[in-house]
Write an enzyme that holds these catalytic residues in place. Structure first.
Site, PDB file in Angstrom:
ATOM      1  N   ASP A 261       0.789  -1.201   0.147  1.00  0.00           N
ATOM      2  CA  ASP A 261       0.107  -0.112  -0.033  1.00  0.00           C
ATOM      3  C   ASP A 261       0.898   1.384  -0.083  1.00  0.00           C
ATOM      4  O   ASP A 261       1.699   1.486   0.975  1.00  0.00           O
ATOM      5  CB  ASP A 261      -0.880   0.180   1.105  1.00  0.00           C
ATOM      6  CG  ASP A 261      -2.205   0.714   1.132  1.00  0.00           C
ATOM      7  OD1 ASP A 261      -2.141   1.569   0.293  1.00  0.00           O
ATOM      8  OD2 ASP A 261      -2.843   0.886   2.024  1.00  0.00           O
TER       9      ASP A 261
ATOM     10  N   ASP B 213      -3.145   2.647  -5.786  1.00  0.00           N
ATOM     11  CA  ASP B 213      -2.092   2.592  -4.763  1.00  0.00           C
ATOM     12  C   ASP B 213      -1.879   1.264  -3.785  1.00  0.00           C
ATOM     13  O   ASP B 213      -1.112   1.564  -2.847  1.00  0.00           O
ATOM     14  CB  ASP B 213      -2.313   3.945  -3.954  1.00  0.00           C
ATOM     15  CG  ASP B 213      -3.507   3.843  -3.066  1.00  0.00           C
ATOM     16  OD1 ASP B 213      -4.399   3.284  -3.457  1.00  0.00           O
ATOM     17  OD2 ASP B 213      -3.583   4.827  -2.243  1.00  0.00           O
ATOM     18  N   GLU B 214      -2.515   0.260  -4.425  1.00  0.00           N
ATOM     19  CA  GLU B 214      -2.504  -0.832  -3.368  1.00  0.00           C
ATOM     20  C   GLU B 214      -2.518  -2.161  -4.191  1.00  0.00           C
ATOM     21  O   GLU B 214      -3.400  -1.987  -5.376  1.00  0.00           O
ATOM     22  CB  GLU B 214      -3.400  -1.040  -2.186  1.00  0.00           C
ATOM     23  CG  GLU B 214      -4.828  -0.731  -2.566  1.00  0.00           C
ATOM     24  CD  GLU B 214      -5.757  -1.043  -1.506  1.00  0.00           C
ATOM     25  OE1 GLU B 214      -5.361  -1.708  -0.401  1.00  0.00           O
ATOM     26  OE2 GLU B 214      -6.611  -0.127  -1.372  1.00  0.00           O
TER      27      GLU B 214
END
Length: 405
Positions: free
Chosen positions: A25, A119-120
């Site tokens: 993350d 983003d993860e």
């Protein structure tokens, strides 16, 4: 949780045998991307937001979070909580570009990468350990070093036996850390956590559990399954019981196909004028159609989303005879839906979405002897012009402002 945390530069860590699942993350991703060119703002309360009275916070730095500022919060609320808040407007295309590069780093290790957002992502590195002569924790440390070196941002990593625990671990590692949960200690890691840590437990379910005296994951794990089924329903009861006991059978699923593509806008001032709303629908339809063509997709269902001034929200959809990827067709259907289902009233937000996606290889319906111009050809030509000369190079005449004319 200190015994599970791996410090930067560490050469030893908890036993990661059998812990082939990683959750990675990025830390305050949008803000971190922007601060690469504005390093003077590091450590200051910063948000990425449009900054207008109706804007929301897209991302907040950790310094801003200390004031209670959170993503999805109205910008006006964030500014009240932190008067010294610094607002950066989003840089178009930046986050997708960085995300693509980061995901590429993940795929250097394993093809089993499941992005959850820009983003993860989850990674299953089990099959790569022997090939790379490494261990899950070493690969997690390598990812953190590589992302920092190549992209100038930090990420947090959770290493565990199952997806659910890996995601919990990455959250506990934030910011800029790594947490390794040994397979043999999965239950010990979970037991003291509050019931809200379980996936699927929202506020209402949390209240139900607490009313029954189930405050921690250990309480849920020890509760009779029959009791959970009765109080929560069979599916949710069994789901939470399994998670509380460290069981999560879900695999890493790489690259789930797009289910829909859409765009929406929130107005600074509520709009009443349906002609103005029609122009906004055209602007949004242009964006959606361009994205569809870029990804080689068409969709069979066009829907609109309308949020009125009183926050009442409606969605209405219509299925077309053939798949569409042309703004003119999407816009026509969207305006029809607006006229039929929201002919009056002040509008706060409006959106367009195309669903039922499939590849272009299915072809488009050919209408012989039709007087209609080939609108798709024109829009494809506009795509080429925009790619060479910028997004504003070609636009429908109705979207031009006096300054453009």
């Amino acid at each position: 949780m200190a015994r599970y945390r791996v410090t930067t530069g560490a050469t030893t860590w908890p036993d990661d045998t059998g812990c082939g699942l990683l959750h990675v993350d990025m830390d305050a991703f949008f803000v971190s991307c922007e601060l690469r060119t504005r390093p003077e703002l590091a450590g200051k309360p910063v948000v990425v937001s449009g900054g207008g009275p109706r804007s929301v916070v897209a991302a907040a730095s950790y310094a801003a979070r200390e004031f209670g500022v959170r993503s999805a919060m109205p910008f006006s609320t964030a500014k009240r909580l932190c008067p010294q808040l610094i607002c950066i407007t989003p840089t178009p295309g930046l986050y997708g570009e960085v995300s693509k590069g980061v995901m590429g780093v993940f795929r250097e290790l394993t093809p089993l990468v499941e992005p959850l957002s820009l983003d993860e992502a989850f990674l299953d590195v089990s099959g790569a350990l022997k090939r790379l002569d490494s261990s899950p924790a070493r690969l997690g440390a390598w990812i953190r070093e590589r992302v920092a070196a190549d992209f100038g941002i930090s990420c947090s990593v959770g290493v565990a036996k199952v997806k659910f625990v890996a995601k919990l671990a990455s959250g506990m590692a934030k910011p800029d850390g790594m947490v390794v949960v040994p397979a043999a200690e999965t239950l010990a890691f979970l037991r003291p956590l509050p019931v809200s840590a379980l996936w699927g437990v929202g506020k209402r379910t949390e209240e139900q559990l607490r009313q029954q005296g189930l405050d921690t994951v250990a309480d849920v794990a020890a509760a009779p399954l029959s009791r959970l089924r009765r109080s929560l329903g069979r599916a949710l009861g069994e789901h939470l019981y399994a998670l509380a006991n460290g069981h999560d059978e879900r695999k890493v699923v790489p690259e789930s196909p797009d289910k829909s593509i859409g765009a929406e806008v929130t107005f600074d001032v509520d709009l009443h004028d349906r002609s103005a709303l029609g122009l906004e629908l055209l602007r949004l339809s242009e964006r959606v159609a361009a994205t569809l063509r870029r990804r080689g997709l068409r969709g069979r269902t066009v829907s609109i989303k309308v949020r009125f001034a009183d926050f009442k929200t409606i969605t209405r959809a219509r299925t077309t005879a053939v798949g569409v990827d042309v703004a003119r067709d999407i816009h026509r259907t969207a305006v029809e839906l607006l006229t039929e289902h929201a002919p009056t009233g002040a509008v706060r937000l409006i959106g367009v979405r195309v669903e039922g996606l499939d590849t272009e290889s299915d072809g488009e319906q050919l209408l012989f002897a039709t007087p209609e111009p080939r609108w798709r050809d024109a829009e494809v030509a506009a795509d080429v012009a925009r790619s060479k000369f910028g997004a504003a190079a070609v636009r429908p005449a109705s979207l031009l402002t006096p300054r453009d004319q």
